[in-house]
Scaffold this motif. Structure first.
Motif, PDB file in Angstrom:
ATOM      1  N   VAL A   1       1.120  12.835  -1.053  1.00 27.12           N
ATOM      2  CA  VAL A   1       0.439  13.883  -1.386  1.00 27.12           C
ATOM      3  C   VAL A   1       1.531  15.083  -1.664  1.00 27.12           C
ATOM      4  O   VAL A   1       2.643  14.964  -1.044  1.00 27.12           O
TER       5      VAL A   1
ATOM      6  N   TYR B   1       4.099   4.178   2.794  1.00 27.64           N
ATOM      7  CA  TYR B   1       4.257   2.736   2.360  1.00 27.64           C
ATOM      8  C   TYR B   1       3.994   1.592   3.625  1.00 27.64           C
ATOM      9  O   TYR B   1       4.757   1.816   4.531  1.00 27.64           O
TER      10      TYR B   1
ATOM     11  N   VAL C   1       0.850  -1.071  -0.047  1.00 25.93           N
ATOM     12  CA  VAL C   1      -0.087  -0.017   0.042  1.00 25.93           C
ATOM     13  C   VAL C   1       0.916   1.187   0.079  1.00 25.93           C
ATOM     14  O   VAL C   1       1.843   1.302   0.841  1.00 25.93           O
TER      15      VAL C   1
ATOM     16  N   ALA D   1       4.914  10.815   1.522  1.00 28.74           N
ATOM     17  CA  ALA D   1       4.623   9.433   1.067  1.00 28.74           C
ATOM     18  C   ALA D   1       4.713   8.525   2.333  1.00 28.74           C
ATOM     19  O   ALA D   1       5.386   8.620   3.032  1.00 28.74           O
TER      20      ALA D   1
ATOM     21  N   ASP E   1       0.739   5.355  -0.614  1.00 28.70           N
ATOM     22  CA  ASP E   1      -0.106   6.591  -0.992  1.00 28.70           C
ATOM     23  C   ASP E   1       1.086   7.894  -0.503  1.00 28.70           C
ATOM     24  O   ASP E   1       2.050   7.792   0.279  1.00 28.70           O
TER      25      ASP E   1
END
Length: 261
Positions: A8, A63, A4, A61, A6
């Motif tokens: 921004v 992880y 996973v 970020a 993500d």
């Protein structure tokens, strides 16, 4: 394996402006007249204004692997109008990692250890909480014998820059016996450099202090938290104990500047 990821990124801008005015008048014909235009004499008037601006660029970020390996990173660049032209921007990175060891096969079916996590983080932050014009030479209007003029009210420091803090955090979260007994152990080590303080200067210069990056300090400490679920069900009874330590050491501080001989 489950991955996973993500993140921004973005830009922030902030600007603040404050103005005020104070005017005093006397000689109103009655209490029903409340505007200054109705005053016979304007006795005093004063006005001022100040403003600042911040601009920030950031990215972050995260992880996660198999719900047990956690990683994070961030980076931001902040700029402030409060600093000198050559030092307005500062860079502030940060990283973090976590390991949920209770999800590993050798602990996953343990009857004693319900949860166990190791975590660590390291990052840098900046402080810009000073006057809006601390890096500039300032002047004020005055008069002498009814002749208008200027007087210096502040000595500028064009090299004034961000106060920087780096911090290391280490921690353990744990739970035993189906999380009836939980808690955490934390350690932190915070180092602050380029402290923005008023440094003393010889009074013969017409001023006694000047704002500079002149100090450093180190803060360290431990925190222990223990929680117990004594009773569960219709009636719940929990207890918690917290113990912490804190040590602050000033590692650098400016000495008074002696007047020239």
């Amino acid at each position: 394996e489950r991955h996973v990821l993500d993140g921004v990124a973005g830009i922030e801008y902030q600007k603040g402006r404050t103005t005020d005015a104070d005017i005093q008048g006397i000689g109103f014909p009655s209490n029903k007249f409340k505007k200054l235009v109705s005053a016979t004499n304007i006795e005093d008037a004063n006005s001022s204004g100040t403003e600042f601006a911040f601009a920030s660029y950031f990215a972050r970020a995260n992880y996660k692997l198999d719900d047990k390996y956690l990683f994070g990173a961030s980076f931001r660049v902040d700029g402030s109008s409060r600093f000198g032209r050559n030092n307005r921007y500062g860079s502030f990175p940060a990283v973090s990692a976590g390991w949920i060891i209770s999800e590993e096969n050798f602990l996953k079916n343990s009857n004693t250890i319900s949860f166990l996590k190791f975590r660590a983080s390291y990052g840098k932050t900046g402080n810009a909480e000073i006057g809006n014009f601390a890096s500039l030479s300032l002047f004020s209007a005055t008069d002498y014998a009814n002749i208008p003029g200027l007087v210096t009210t502040q000595i500028g420091v064009p090299d004034l820059s961000w106060e920087n803090t780096t911090q290391l955090d280490l921690g353990i979260d744990f739970g035993f016996f189906d999380n009836r007994l939980t808690g955490e152990i934390d350690y932190f080590n915070k180092k602050t450099t380029d402290l923005m303080l008023n440094a003393p200067i010889p009074a013969v210069l017409g001023f006694t202090t000047i704002t500079k990056n002149i100090g450093s300090m180190n803060n360290t400490g431990w925190e222990f938290v223990l929680n117990g679920a004594i009773l569960r069900g219709t009636f719940t009874w929990t207890a918690s104990v917290n113990v912490s330590t804190y040590r602050n050491v000033v590692t650098k501080l400016v000495s008074p500047v002696p007047p020239s001989q």
